[in-house]
Design a protein around this motif. Structure first.
Motif, mmCIF file in Angstrom:
data_model
loop_
_atom_site.group_PDB
_atom_site.id
_atom_site.type_symbol
_atom_site.label_atom_id
_atom_site.label_comp_id
_atom_site.label_asym_id
_atom_site.label_seq_id
_atom_site.Cartn_x
_atom_site.Cartn_y
_atom_site.Cartn_z
ATOM 1 N N ASN A 107 -3.223 -1.885 5.457
ATOM 2 C CA ASN A 107 -3.071 -3.412 4.916
ATOM 3 C C ASN A 107 -3.923 -4.141 4.111
ATOM 4 O O ASN A 107 -3.931 -5.206 3.762
ATOM 5 C CB ASN A 107 -2.751 -4.075 6.385
ATOM 6 N N MET A 108 -5.108 -3.396 3.664
ATOM 7 C CA MET A 108 -6.147 -4.171 2.663
ATOM 8 C C MET A 108 -7.052 -2.859 2.093
ATOM 9 O O MET A 108 -7.170 -1.680 2.649
ATOM 10 C CB MET A 108 -7.070 -5.146 3.473
ATOM 11 N N SER B 296 0.971 -1.161 0.065
ATOM 12 C CA SER B 296 0.008 -0.134 0.015
ATOM 13 C C SER B 296 1.053 1.223 -0.085
ATOM 14 O O SER B 296 0.272 2.416 -0.594
ATOM 15 C CB SER B 296 -1.072 0.039 1.198
ATOM 16 N N GLY B 297 2.102 1.061 0.730
ATOM 17 C CA GLY B 297 2.868 2.431 0.596
ATOM 18 C C GLY B 297 2.458 3.224 1.894
ATOM 19 O O GLY B 297 3.140 4.163 2.009
ATOM 20 N N ASN C 66 -10.919 -2.072 12.816
ATOM 21 C CA ASN C 66 -9.836 -1.349 11.917
ATOM 22 C C ASN C 66 -10.055 -1.527 10.543
ATOM 23 O O ASN C 66 -9.177 -1.949 9.804
ATOM 24 C CB ASN C 66 -8.654 -2.039 12.343
ATOM 25 N N GLU C 67 -11.492 -0.990 10.231
ATOM 26 C CA GLU C 67 -11.504 -1.023 8.499
ATOM 27 C C GLU C 67 -12.693 0.009 8.296
ATOM 28 O O GLU C 67 -13.455 0.436 9.275
ATOM 29 C CB GLU C 67 -12.203 -2.364 8.138
ATOM 30 N N GLY D 20 -8.515 -1.345 5.170
ATOM 31 C CA GLY D 20 -8.123 -1.713 6.484
ATOM 32 C C GLY D 20 -6.887 -1.184 7.130
ATOM 33 O O GLY D 20 -5.919 -1.062 6.203
ATOM 34 N N GLY D 21 -6.788 -0.805 8.315
ATOM 35 C CA GLY D 21 -5.468 -0.342 8.848
ATOM 36 C C GLY D 21 -6.026 0.038 10.315
ATOM 37 O O GLY D 21 -6.943 0.346 10.788
ATOM 38 N N LYS D 22 -4.924 0.319 11.235
ATOM 39 C CA LYS D 22 -5.190 0.606 12.658
ATOM 40 C C LYS D 22 -5.519 1.755 12.876
ATOM 41 O O LYS D 22 -5.198 2.761 12.217
ATOM 42 C CB LYS D 22 -3.869 0.296 13.179
#
Length: 214
Positions: A58-59, A53-54, A135-136, A80-82
């Motif tokens: 993470n999704m 993703s850079g 986290n999405e 998705g990510g924290k």
């Protein structure tokens, strides 16, 4: 029907999409990407790790539908990510050719995203933790083109993590089969001053005489 082509590059994932039969009337722009309303739409998995993703996401999945006959496009993303929740800077940003730049995040999740001279966009964000998916987040946008779309144009998309950091860009080339393409050929202008004359070259034949020695 649509075609999809992906080319790997250091900073670009390039996708080729065009018209897909789809009933846009089923889409309710509330931020929640429901299975029923996007069931028949084309989608692309963009990445499944922070490395791809850079940023800290993470999704990432994108849904993109063109309705060029009605001057409309419909876009949805899941990511998705924290800490991608209400109050964060998670969201989506894209540039649609020369039509304008649209940015949507959790600061104004239910407001119109953009209203310009050539493009009007309405969007909404949703925090997936509200439906027990931590986290999405997801987003939906409906775009109205105020001027007819050209035969081809590029949509470049970034997904933003909770800190507002953009992902790598993902570019979509949209093909409009309803575009009016001019088939008029400009007349060819002939000028004596621009005419190049090629001279023919004459090759002479050399005759060799035979000398007889007595």
């Amino acid at each position: 029907m649509y075609r999809l082509k992906r080319a790997a590059a250091s900073l670009w994932a390039v996708l080729l999409l065009f018209v897909f039969s789809f009933s846009a009337s089923a889409v309710v722009v509330d931020g929640y990407v429901g299975n029923a309303e996007w069931l028949d739409s084309p989608r692309e998995l963009l990445f499944l790790s922070e490395k791809d993703s850079g940023n800290a996401l993470n999704m990432g999945i994108v849904f993109l539908v063109t309705e060029f006959q009605n001057n409309r496009l419909h876009l949805a993303v899941k990511a998705g990510g924290k800490n991608c929740t209400h109050g964060s800077l998670a969201g989506v940003r894209f540039v649609l050719g020369s039509y304008g730049t649209v940015h949507l995040d959790f600061r104004e999740p239910k407001n119109p995203a953009y209203d310009g001279e050539k493009l009007h966009a309405v969007g909404a964000m949703a925090d997936a933790s509200e439906i027990d998916i931590p986290n999405e987040f997801s987003a939906e946008l409906s775009l109205l083109l105020k001027t007819p779309a050209p035969e081809r144009m590029v949509l470049t998309l970034w997904l933003m993590d909770s800190q507002g950091e953009p992902s790598l860009p993902f570019a979509f080339t949209l093909v409009n089969p309803y575009a009016v393409v001019s088939t008029t050929t400009a007349p060819t202008m002939t000028s004596a001053y621009n005419t190049t004359t090629t001279r023919s070259t004459t090759t002479r034949t050399t005759t060799t005489r035979t000398t007889t020695t007595r």
